[in-house]
Scaffold this motif. Sequence first.
Motif, PDB file in Angstrom:
ATOM      1  N   GLN A   9       0.917  -1.093   0.010  1.00  0.00           N
ATOM      2  CA  GLN A   9       0.073   0.334  -0.092  1.00  0.00           C
ATOM      3  C   GLN A   9       0.559   1.303  -0.089  1.00  0.00           C
ATOM      4  OE1 GLN A   9      -2.363  -0.190  -0.858  1.00  0.00           O
ATOM      5  NE2 GLN A   9      -2.734  -3.070  -0.437  1.00  0.00           N
ATOM      6  N   SER A  10       2.002   1.349  -0.081  1.00  0.00           N
ATOM      7  CA  SER A  10       2.620   2.238   0.294  1.00  0.00           C
ATOM      8  C   SER A  10       2.870   3.030  -1.398  1.00  0.00           C
ATOM      9  CB  SER A  10       4.447   2.160   0.529  1.00  0.00           C
ATOM     10  OG  SER A  10       4.276   1.818   1.819  1.00  0.00           O
ATOM     11  N   ASP A  11       3.084   3.908  -0.983  1.00  0.00           N
ATOM     12  CA  ASP A  11       3.979   5.335  -2.405  1.00  0.00           C
ATOM     13  C   ASP A  11       4.493   4.848  -3.542  1.00  0.00           C
ATOM     14  OD1 ASP A  11       3.533   6.711  -4.273  1.00  0.00           O
ATOM     15  OD2 ASP A  11       3.428   8.625  -3.418  1.00  0.00           O
TER      16      ASP A  11
ATOM     17  N   GLY B  77      -0.952   7.753   9.138  1.00  0.00           N
ATOM     18  CA  GLY B  77      -1.921   9.034   9.880  1.00  0.00           C
ATOM     19  C   GLY B  77      -1.400  10.489   9.104  1.00  0.00           C
ATOM     20  N   ALA B  78      -1.184   9.765   8.278  1.00  0.00           N
ATOM     21  CA  ALA B  78      -1.386  11.559   7.658  1.00  0.00           C
ATOM     22  C   ALA B  78      -2.835  11.496   6.176  1.00  0.00           C
ATOM     23  CB  ALA B  78      -0.025  11.560   6.062  1.00  0.00           C
TER      24      ALA B  78
ATOM     25  N   VAL C  48       5.078   9.428  -1.129  1.00  0.00           N
ATOM     26  CA  VAL C  48       4.576  11.284  -0.077  1.00  0.00           C
ATOM     27  C   VAL C  48       3.999  10.478   0.307  1.00  0.00           C
ATOM     28  CG1 VAL C  48       3.057  12.825  -0.844  1.00  0.00           C
ATOM     29  CG2 VAL C  48       5.365  12.278  -2.292  1.00  0.00           C
ATOM     30  N   PHE C  49       3.023   8.830   0.227  1.00  0.00           N
ATOM     31  CA  PHE C  49       2.502   8.514   1.635  1.00  0.00           C
ATOM     32  C   PHE C  49       2.484   7.482   1.862  1.00  0.00           C
ATOM     33  CE2 PHE C  49      -0.335  10.734  -1.630  1.00  0.00           C
ATOM     34  CZ  PHE C  49      -1.455  11.599  -0.833  1.00  0.00           C
TER      35      PHE C  49
ATOM     36  N   ASP D  29      -3.732   2.361   4.449  1.00  0.00           N
ATOM     37  CA  ASP D  29      -3.430   1.372   5.494  1.00  0.00           C
ATOM     38  C   ASP D  29      -2.862   0.236   5.278  1.00  0.00           C
ATOM     39  OD1 ASP D  29      -4.755   2.667   7.451  1.00  0.00           O
ATOM     40  OD2 ASP D  29      -7.169   1.463   6.527  1.00  0.00           O
ATOM     41  N   CYS D  30      -1.917   0.252   5.981  1.00  0.00           N
ATOM     42  CA  CYS D  30      -0.790  -1.360   5.908  1.00  0.00           C
ATOM     43  C   CYS D  30      -1.402  -2.757   5.160  1.00  0.00           C
ATOM     44  CB  CYS D  30       0.423  -0.842   7.390  1.00  0.00           C
ATOM     45  SG  CYS D  30       1.359   0.275   6.742  1.00  0.00           S
ATOM     46  N   THR D  31      -0.885  -3.316   4.985  1.00  0.00           N
ATOM     47  CA  THR D  31      -1.032  -4.699   4.528  1.00  0.00           C
ATOM     48  C   THR D  31      -1.516  -5.464   6.282  1.00  0.00           C
ATOM     49  OG1 THR D  31       0.115  -4.611   2.973  1.00  0.00           O
ATOM     50  CG2 THR D  31      -0.574  -7.027   3.501  1.00  0.00           C
TER      51      THR D  31
END
Length: 182
Positions: A71-73, A84-85, A78-79, A90-92
Amino acid sequence: MPASHFRSFARGFNLIELIIGMLLFAASMAVIFTLIVPQSKQSIDPIFQVRATELAQSMLNEIMVKSFDQQSDRSEGVFLCGSGAENAPDCTAPDALGPDGTETRINFNDVDDYNGLTVVNTGTGANISDLYTGFSLNVVVFYDANMDGIDDNAVGASKYIGVSVTTPNGEMIEFASYRSNY
């Protein structure tokens, strides 16, 4: 000089002396073999340990260059998942770590895709990877925010990456690293 005088000097060993000599030789060989033969078996251990270290380091290098999470950009970072930004995904979930869908090792794109990966090298005699014939490798990945080596079973900012290498003589050597969410 009498002929009997020459015979006493040329007589050689008698049967009893030969038997005693063979017994002493056999006893000394038994002692030597009980000391040397076990050592020769152990002399290969350092070679296996070095190869296990090379194999594990290679796998850890491959894993560590991957993204922290699916799920990371990946474009600009950036995301970060779970940061929490605003708009951060949400992470896996801990129970969903592993390959996503039909992914295979060739297209793994994040650290947790390697969770559960097992590699066994049977070798064919055709290339350099045959140095690792008989070695097997297992990878485990889980969240470990407090970095104590125990699965937190909850999403955290760090993932534990454990690589276990089993040598051809059955010795298991474990290696570990952490990948943080940055």
